[in-house]
Design an enzyme around this catalytic site. Structure first.
Site, PDB file in Angstrom:
ATOM      1  CG  ASP A 240      -1.780   1.136   1.436  1.00 59.86           C
ATOM      2  OD1 ASP A 240      -1.546   2.182   0.783  1.00 59.86           O
ATOM      3  OD2 ASP A 240      -2.723   1.033   2.239  1.00 59.86           O
ATOM      4  CB  VAL A 241       1.672   3.830  -2.602  1.00 61.34           C
ATOM      5  CG1 VAL A 241       2.111   2.900  -3.715  1.00 61.34           C
ATOM      6  CG2 VAL A 241       0.262   4.367  -2.867  1.00 61.34           C
TER       7      VAL A 241
ATOM      8  CE  LYS B  98      -4.624  11.529  -9.798  1.00 60.54           C
ATOM      9  NZ  LYS B  98      -3.567  10.516  -9.892  1.00 60.54           N
TER      10      LYS B  98
ATOM     11  CE1 TYR C 224      -8.259  10.527  -9.213  1.00 55.77           C
ATOM     12  CE2 TYR C 224      -8.684  12.475 -10.545  1.00 55.77           C
ATOM     13  CZ  TYR C 224      -8.169  11.203 -10.405  1.00 55.77           C
ATOM     14  OH  TYR C 224      -7.546  10.598 -11.484  1.00 55.77           O
TER      15      TYR C 224
ATOM     16  CG  ASN D  28      -0.588   3.974 -12.533  1.00 57.10           C
ATOM     17  OD1 ASN D  28      -1.171   4.715 -13.316  1.00 57.10           O
ATOM     18  ND2 ASN D  28      -1.112   2.828 -12.098  1.00 57.10           N
TER      19      ASN D  28
HETATM   20  P1  NAD Z   1      -7.354   1.506 -11.875  1.00 60.12           P
HETATM   21  O1  NAD Z   1      -8.357   1.501 -10.787  1.00 60.12           O
HETATM   22  O2  NAD Z   1      -7.377   0.433 -12.889  1.00 60.12           O
HETATM   23  O3  NAD Z   1      -5.881   1.559 -11.281  1.00 60.12           O
HETATM   24  C1  NAD Z   1      -5.573   2.057 -10.010  1.00 60.12           C
HETATM   25  C2  NAD Z   1      -4.431   1.233  -9.484  1.00 60.12           C
HETATM   26  O4  NAD Z   1      -4.008   1.781  -8.227  1.00 60.12           O
HETATM   27  C3  NAD Z   1      -4.820  -0.233  -9.225  1.00 60.12           C
HETATM   28  O5  NAD Z   1      -3.784  -1.077  -9.678  1.00 60.12           O
HETATM   29  C4  NAD Z   1      -4.926  -0.308  -7.712  1.00 60.12           C
HETATM   30  O6  NAD Z   1      -4.626  -1.594  -7.195  1.00 60.12           O
HETATM   31  C5  NAD Z   1      -3.865   0.688  -7.323  1.00 60.12           C
HETATM   32  N1  NAD Z   1      -4.010   1.164  -5.945  1.00 60.12           N
HETATM   33  C6  NAD Z   1      -5.113   1.686  -5.363  1.00 60.12           C
HETATM   34  N2  NAD Z   1      -4.842   1.984  -4.080  1.00 60.12           N
HETATM   35  C7  NAD Z   1      -3.545   1.638  -3.861  1.00 60.12           C
HETATM   36  C8  NAD Z   1      -2.683   1.698  -2.744  1.00 60.12           C
HETATM   37  N3  NAD Z   1      -3.094   2.194  -1.571  1.00 60.12           N
HETATM   38  N4  NAD Z   1      -1.408   1.238  -2.871  1.00 60.12           N
HETATM   39  C9  NAD Z   1      -0.978   0.737  -4.046  1.00 60.12           C
HETATM   40  N5  NAD Z   1      -1.749   0.649  -5.145  1.00 60.12           N
HETATM   41  C10 NAD Z   1      -3.019   1.107  -5.038  1.00 60.12           C
HETATM   42  O7  NAD Z   1      -7.518   2.941 -12.555  1.00 60.12           O
HETATM   43  P2  NAD Z   1      -6.609   3.710 -13.618  1.00 60.12           P
HETATM   44  O8  NAD Z   1      -7.534   4.566 -14.378  1.00 60.12           O
HETATM   45  O9  NAD Z   1      -5.701   2.786 -14.329  1.00 60.12           O
HETATM   46  O10 NAD Z   1      -5.776   4.674 -12.658  1.00 60.12           O
HETATM   47  C11 NAD Z   1      -4.359   4.718 -12.641  1.00 60.12           C
HETATM   48  C12 NAD Z   1      -3.905   6.142 -12.358  1.00 60.12           C
HETATM   49  O11 NAD Z   1      -4.290   6.989 -13.449  1.00 60.12           O
HETATM   50  C13 NAD Z   1      -4.527   6.765 -11.115  1.00 60.12           C
HETATM   51  O12 NAD Z   1      -3.555   7.522 -10.430  1.00 60.12           O
HETATM   52  C14 NAD Z   1      -5.604   7.676 -11.676  1.00 60.12           C
HETATM   53  O13 NAD Z   1      -5.892   8.755 -10.820  1.00 60.12           O
HETATM   54  C15 NAD Z   1      -4.923   8.132 -12.951  1.00 60.12           C
HETATM   55  N6  NAD Z   1      -5.833   8.680 -13.953  1.00 60.12           N
HETATM   56  C16 NAD Z   1      -6.773   7.894 -14.559  1.00 60.12           C
HETATM   57  C17 NAD Z   1      -7.614   8.461 -15.501  1.00 60.12           C
HETATM   58  C18 NAD Z   1      -8.659   7.662 -16.218  1.00 60.12           C
HETATM   59  O14 NAD Z   1      -9.470   8.274 -16.940  1.00 60.12           O
HETATM   60  N7  NAD Z   1      -8.701   6.363 -16.103  1.00 60.12           N
HETATM   61  C19 NAD Z   1      -7.491   9.813 -15.830  1.00 60.12           C
HETATM   62  C20 NAD Z   1      -6.523  10.570 -15.196  1.00 60.12           C
HETATM   63  C21 NAD Z   1      -5.696   9.987 -14.262  1.00 60.12           C
END
Ligand code: NAD
Length: 266
Positions: free
Chosen positions: A65-66, A168, A164, A92
């Site tokens: 857990d980060v 960010k 959120y 990420n």
């Molecule tokens: P996702 O839910 O598939 O991925 C999120 C990942 O973070 C998962 O692998 C999850 O296990 C991990 N995670 C959650 N809590 C954690 C913790 N406490 N410790 C370690 N790992 C943890 O969603 P995604 O869209 O792939 O998101 C990835 C990143 O991209 C995020 O930071 C999200 O904010 C960012 N993002 C996504 C979008 C989008 O439209 N999907 C847009 C902008 C930014």
């Protein structure tokens, strides 16, 4: 291949699903060995690691857990122990806990800040210590690269997502400040800000035809992004082709930050 990462050791937090999964694959395709961090379930990371390993580079899953200081350090230490070094950190991992501000609980606010912002600081701090210890190897441009996953919502306010957007926005200044602080060690720190990318985090929006159409109106380029749209630029940002890029953010958003409401307006 240009932008080759052969021999580089990378840690991708939340590297088992969505954008992180695509980044793990992209770094491996470019030749890097990859530590794939997972949070709640080991299976997907282990399967991805097996698949990557069959392609010829090393990969393994690593739970943690980060937002927990000891986990954040261990993720980096274990990467170094198993891959011999660390050259690339892609921070990420991220979550959403959505609620109107008037109804958002303090714990919901704190949790998102802890994972999305504090988590990035904690992992980056340990990674940077290793980068500095390693220094710049012969034939390399830098001691290490940190990619901070941000979002268009580091710039675009987002009603109903105060936690959120605040996290960010914080990532943006964390990235710039670390870039400023670490530049003398030849560590690059960069941000990447996706727009709307199809993953589990926003499945309820893009899987609903009406909501998806409404979302597309916010994207001048006319399509919702795929995970590879983000992973490929991340691969380049990690490579020596991007050697002079630090302290800045690449928006990968199909133009979402271009104020699309102004198109055809006056
Ligand atoms: P996702 O839910 O598939 O991925 C999120 C990942 O973070 C998962 O692998 C999850 O296990 C991990 N995670 C959650 N809590 C954690 C913790 N406490 N410790 C370690 N790992 C943890 O969603 P995604 O869209 O792939 O998101 C990835 C990143 O991209 C995020 O930071 C999200 O904010 C960012 N993002 C996504 C979008 C989008 O439209 N999907 C847009 C902008 C930014």
């Amino acid at each position: 291949m240009s932008g080759n990462l052969t021999g580089r050791a990378a840690l991708v937090t939340g590297g088992d699903t969505g954008i992180g999964e695509a980044i793990s694959r992209e770094l491996a395709t470019r030749g890097a060995n990859v530590a794939i961090n997972w949070h709640s379930e080991a299976g997907p990371a282990e399967e991805l690691a097996d698949e990557i390993s069959r392609g010829g580079t090393k990969a393994f899953g690593i739970g943690g857990d980060v937002s927990r200081e000891e986990d954040a350090s261990r993720l980096v230490e274990e990467t170094v122990a198993r891959l011999g070094r660390i050259d690339i950190l892609v921070s990420n991992a991220g979550i959403q806990i959505d609620a109107p501000a008037l109804e958002m609980k303090a714990d919901e606010f704190r949790k998102v800040i802890e994972v999305n912002l504090t988590g990035q600081f904690l992992v980056a701090r340990t990674a940077a210590k290793h980068f500095i210890e390693q220094g710049v190897d012969e034939g390399r441009c830098n001691a290490g690269v940190i990619v901070c996953m941000s979002s268009v919502h580091d710039t675009v306010p987002w009603a109903g997502h105060a936690n959120y957007a605040a996290a960010k926005g914080g990532v943006n200044m964390l990235m710039k400040t670390l870039a400023q602080e670490f530049a003398e060690h030849r560590i690059r720190v960069v941000g990447i800000s996706p727009g709307a990318i199809k993953t589990d985090i926003n499945r309820q929006v893009w899987s609903d035809a009406g909501q998806a159409a409404k979302l597309r109106e916010l994207i001048p380029y006319g399509r919702i992004g795929e995970v590879e749209d983000v992973a490929k630029p991340v691969g380049w940002l990690c490579s020596d082709e991007a050697d002079y890029v630090t302290g800045t953010t690449l928006y990968v958003d199909g133009g979402m930050t271009l104020y699309p409401g102004f198109i055809g307006n006056g």
